[in-house]
Scaffold this motif. Structure first.
Motif, mmCIF file in Angstrom:
data_model
loop_
_atom_site.group_PDB
_atom_site.id
_atom_site.type_symbol
_atom_site.label_atom_id
_atom_site.label_comp_id
_atom_site.label_asym_id
_atom_site.label_seq_id
_atom_site.Cartn_x
_atom_site.Cartn_y
_atom_site.Cartn_z
ATOM 1 N N TYR A 160 0.850 -1.190 0.000
ATOM 2 C CA TYR A 160 0.000 0.000 0.000
ATOM 3 C C TYR A 160 0.883 1.237 0.000
ATOM 4 C CZ TYR A 160 -3.373 3.412 1.952
ATOM 5 O OH TYR A 160 -4.163 4.508 2.179
ATOM 6 N N ALA A 161 0.853 1.979 -1.109
ATOM 7 C CA ALA A 161 1.636 3.202 -1.243
ATOM 8 C C ALA A 161 0.693 4.392 -1.144
ATOM 9 C CB ALA A 161 2.374 3.212 -2.573
ATOM 10 N N GLN A 162 0.734 5.088 -0.026
ATOM 11 C CA GLN A 162 -0.174 6.200 0.244
ATOM 12 C C GLN A 162 0.622 7.489 0.415
ATOM 13 O OE1 GLN A 162 -3.734 6.554 0.700
ATOM 14 N NE2 GLN A 162 -3.091 8.710 0.737
ATOM 15 N N HIS A 163 0.343 8.482 -0.426
ATOM 16 C CA HIS A 163 0.947 9.805 -0.240
ATOM 17 C C HIS A 163 0.315 10.436 1.005
ATOM 18 C CE1 HIS A 163 1.598 9.980 -4.890
ATOM 19 N NE2 HIS A 163 2.462 9.199 -4.293
ATOM 20 N N ILE A 164 1.098 10.579 2.053
ATOM 21 C CA ILE A 164 0.563 11.080 3.318
ATOM 22 C C ILE A 164 1.712 11.614 4.151
ATOM 23 C CG2 ILE A 164 0.788 8.947 4.660
ATOM 24 C CD1 ILE A 164 -2.076 9.434 5.696
ATOM 25 N N ASP A 165 1.436 12.461 5.088
ATOM 26 C CA ASP A 165 2.452 12.966 5.988
ATOM 27 C C ASP A 165 3.057 11.809 6.784
ATOM 28 O OD1 ASP A 165 3.161 14.090 8.897
ATOM 29 O OD2 ASP A 165 3.395 15.708 7.433
ATOM 30 N N ALA A 166 4.382 11.834 6.949
ATOM 31 C CA ALA A 166 5.078 10.731 7.626
ATOM 32 C C ALA A 166 4.555 10.483 9.032
ATOM 33 C CB ALA A 166 6.571 11.017 7.663
ATOM 34 N N GLY A 167 3.986 11.493 9.675
ATOM 35 C CA GLY A 167 3.472 11.312 11.021
ATOM 36 C C GLY A 167 2.296 10.374 11.105
ATOM 37 N N GLU A 169 2.070 7.574 9.151
ATOM 38 C CA GLU A 169 2.460 6.260 8.613
ATOM 39 C C GLU A 169 2.150 5.128 9.585
ATOM 40 O OE1 GLU A 169 6.636 3.994 7.589
ATOM 41 O OE2 GLU A 169 6.470 6.127 7.093
ATOM 42 N N SER A 170 2.497 5.311 10.852
ATOM 43 C CA SER A 170 2.298 4.238 11.832
ATOM 44 C C SER A 170 0.827 4.007 12.152
ATOM 45 C CB SER A 170 3.061 4.567 13.124
ATOM 46 O OG SER A 170 2.559 5.758 13.711
ATOM 47 N N GLN A 171 -0.029 4.972 11.826
ATOM 48 C CA GLN A 171 -1.448 4.844 12.129
ATOM 49 C C GLN A 171 -2.237 4.132 11.032
ATOM 50 O OE1 GLN A 171 -3.191 8.596 13.433
ATOM 51 N NE2 GLN A 171 -1.176 9.337 14.063
ATOM 52 N N LEU A 172 -1.657 4.030 9.842
ATOM 53 C CA LEU A 172 -2.396 3.469 8.713
ATOM 54 C C LEU A 172 -2.859 2.023 8.950
ATOM 55 C CD1 LEU A 172 -0.484 4.970 5.650
ATOM 56 C CD2 LEU A 172 -2.838 5.447 6.374
ATOM 57 N N LEU A 176 -6.824 1.186 8.474
ATOM 58 C CA LEU A 176 -7.285 0.277 7.420
ATOM 59 C C LEU A 176 -7.813 -1.037 7.967
ATOM 60 C CD1 LEU A 176 -4.480 0.626 4.714
ATOM 61 C CD2 LEU A 176 -6.652 1.824 4.832
ATOM 62 N N GLY A 177 -7.314 -1.474 9.133
ATOM 63 C CA GLY A 177 -7.612 -2.818 9.618
ATOM 64 C C GLY A 177 -8.875 -2.961 10.429
ATOM 65 N N ARG A 185 0.425 -4.130 8.202
ATOM 66 C CA ARG A 185 1.597 -3.841 9.031
ATOM 67 C C ARG A 185 2.526 -2.853 8.337
ATOM 68 N NH1 ARG A 185 6.004 -6.953 7.229
ATOM 69 N NH2 ARG A 185 5.489 -8.664 5.806
ATOM 70 N N ASN A 186 3.290 -2.168 9.164
ATOM 71 C CA ASN A 186 4.365 -1.330 8.648
ATOM 72 C C ASN A 186 5.577 -2.195 8.327
ATOM 73 O OD1 ASN A 186 2.946 0.700 10.976
ATOM 74 N ND2 ASN A 186 3.318 1.594 8.962
ATOM 75 N N CYS A 187 6.502 -1.662 7.589
ATOM 76 C CA CYS A 187 7.650 -2.438 7.124
ATOM 77 C C CYS A 187 8.608 -2.781 8.260
ATOM 78 C CB CYS A 187 8.408 -1.654 6.055
ATOM 79 S SG CYS A 187 7.537 -1.561 4.482
ATOM 80 N N THR A 188 9.089 -4.022 8.240
ATOM 81 C CA THR A 188 10.128 -4.479 9.159
ATOM 82 C C THR A 188 11.229 -5.125 8.338
ATOM 83 O OG1 THR A 188 8.474 -4.918 10.882
ATOM 84 C CG2 THR A 188 10.651 -5.932 11.150
ATOM 85 N N GLU A 189 12.453 -4.704 8.547
ATOM 86 C CA GLU A 189 13.586 -5.217 7.791
ATOM 87 C C GLU A 189 13.653 -6.742 7.861
ATOM 88 O OE1 GLU A 189 16.963 -5.145 5.403
ATOM 89 O OE2 GLU A 189 15.794 -3.378 6.007
#
Length: 319
Positions: A160-167, A169-172, A176-177, A185-189
């Motif tokens: 999911y690529a969403q143009h949004i303020d970085a602040g 990002e963790s709330q998406l 959505l869920g 989930r957010n990205c984890t290496e």
């Protein structure tokens, strides 16, 4: 103890996939597999020669072989193993556990069974179906509506690529869920993207996928004016997951991703767009349509229904 002392199991299973999965499971539990021939190649007389501690059957209702075993077998006959979920699905673990409980009740534990790790088998990159959901202004509401309609058991994963303020990002994932079963989930290496998941592309760092589909995060920002860059991500998905990938461009401003949508279409992959009537801002999907790269247009509900049908057709074609 030796392997010869492990209880023995014979399979009579119509489905090749079911026979293979069951064979791997019982041997993984530590039991011996002594017979797993396809039923259509078995004569009734052959069954009398099979020496096993248990028969495991998964056959059509009318089968002379199954009838004979149910009436004449000197050892227990276990009917059916239940519907076998795909290996990458979390229900596969529960199916394994139920099967092991049934076998243990009838045969006891295998005396030299290795530790059984009841975990889903990661799906190979070559079989992972991954679509990009690209959005900007009005995107979260549209993408959530799409995910609420599409069953989380569908054999597909999303980036999911969403143009949004970085602040935000963790709330998406939380946004959505709600009210659906998707694992967002957010990205984890180093993590692996599997079916049933939605991976939120990071805003401030570039996202790549390794040779095995593992997440790789880089510290440099996305190229161009958009964060994250749908253009770059589409090329990355095509590089890693083609031909089992596609894209849906939802509500948004700008023209991010148009050229990459064209490259995707020229490789024979799907690019869909949210309809102007259903989008809060139709500029971004309209740019893809105007360029001639949209192969389907619809509301989030319609796109979800269409993707479910498309996935079913793809699965039937691969069977």
């Amino acid at each position: 103890m030796t392997d010869a002392q492990a209880p023995t199991i014979a399979l009579l299973v119509s489905s090749e996939r079911g026979r293979r999965t069951l064979g791997q499971a019982v041997q993984g539990f530590g039991y011996q597999l002594v017979f797993d021939t396809a039923p259509e190649r078995v004569q009734l007389s052959e069954l009398t020669e099979v020496v096993a501690d248990l028969w495991l059957l998964d056959m059509p209702d009318e089968s002379a072989l199954a009838d004979w075993l149910l009436e004449s077998s000197p050892v227990p006959v276990l009917l059916g193993s239940g519907e076998i979920p795909p290996p990458e699905h979390e229900d596969h673990v529960r199916w394994q556990r139920r099967l092991l409980q049934k076998l243990s009740a009838l045969l006891g534990d295998a005396p030299q069974a290795p530790p059984v790790r009841l975990v889903p088998t990661p799906l190979p990159v070559s079989r992972r179906c991954v679509w990009l959901l690209g959005a900007s202004l009005g995107g979260p509401a549209a993408v959530k509506q799409f995910l609420d309609v599409l069953p989380a058991q569908a054999p597909v994963a999303f980036v999911y690529a969403q143009h949004i303020d970085a602040g935000f990002e963790s709330q998406l994932p939380h946004i959505l869920g709600r009210q659906n079963a998707w694992r967002i989930r957010n990205c984890t290496e180093g993590s692996q993207l599997q079916h049933g998941e939605v991976l939120v592309a990071p805003i401030g760092r570039m996202l790549h996928f390794g040779a095995e589909g593992q997440v790789q995060l880089q510290e440099q920002p996305w190229p161009g004016a958009y964060q994250p860059a749908i253009e770059t991500l589409l090329d990355e998905l095509a590089r890693t997951f083609a031909p089992h990938c596609g894209a849906i461009i939802f509500s948004g401003m700008g023209e991010d991703g148009v050229a990459a949508c064209g490259r995707l279409r020229r490789q024979g992959m799907e690019v869909w767009t949210q309809s102007a009537a259903s989008a809060a801002c139709s500029t971004m999907p309209q740019a893809v349509r105007t360029a001639g790269y949209s192969s389907r247009d619809g509301s989030p509900d319609e796109l979800a229904a269409a993707l479910q049908q498309w996935l079913e057709q793809e699965r039937a074609a691969d069977a």
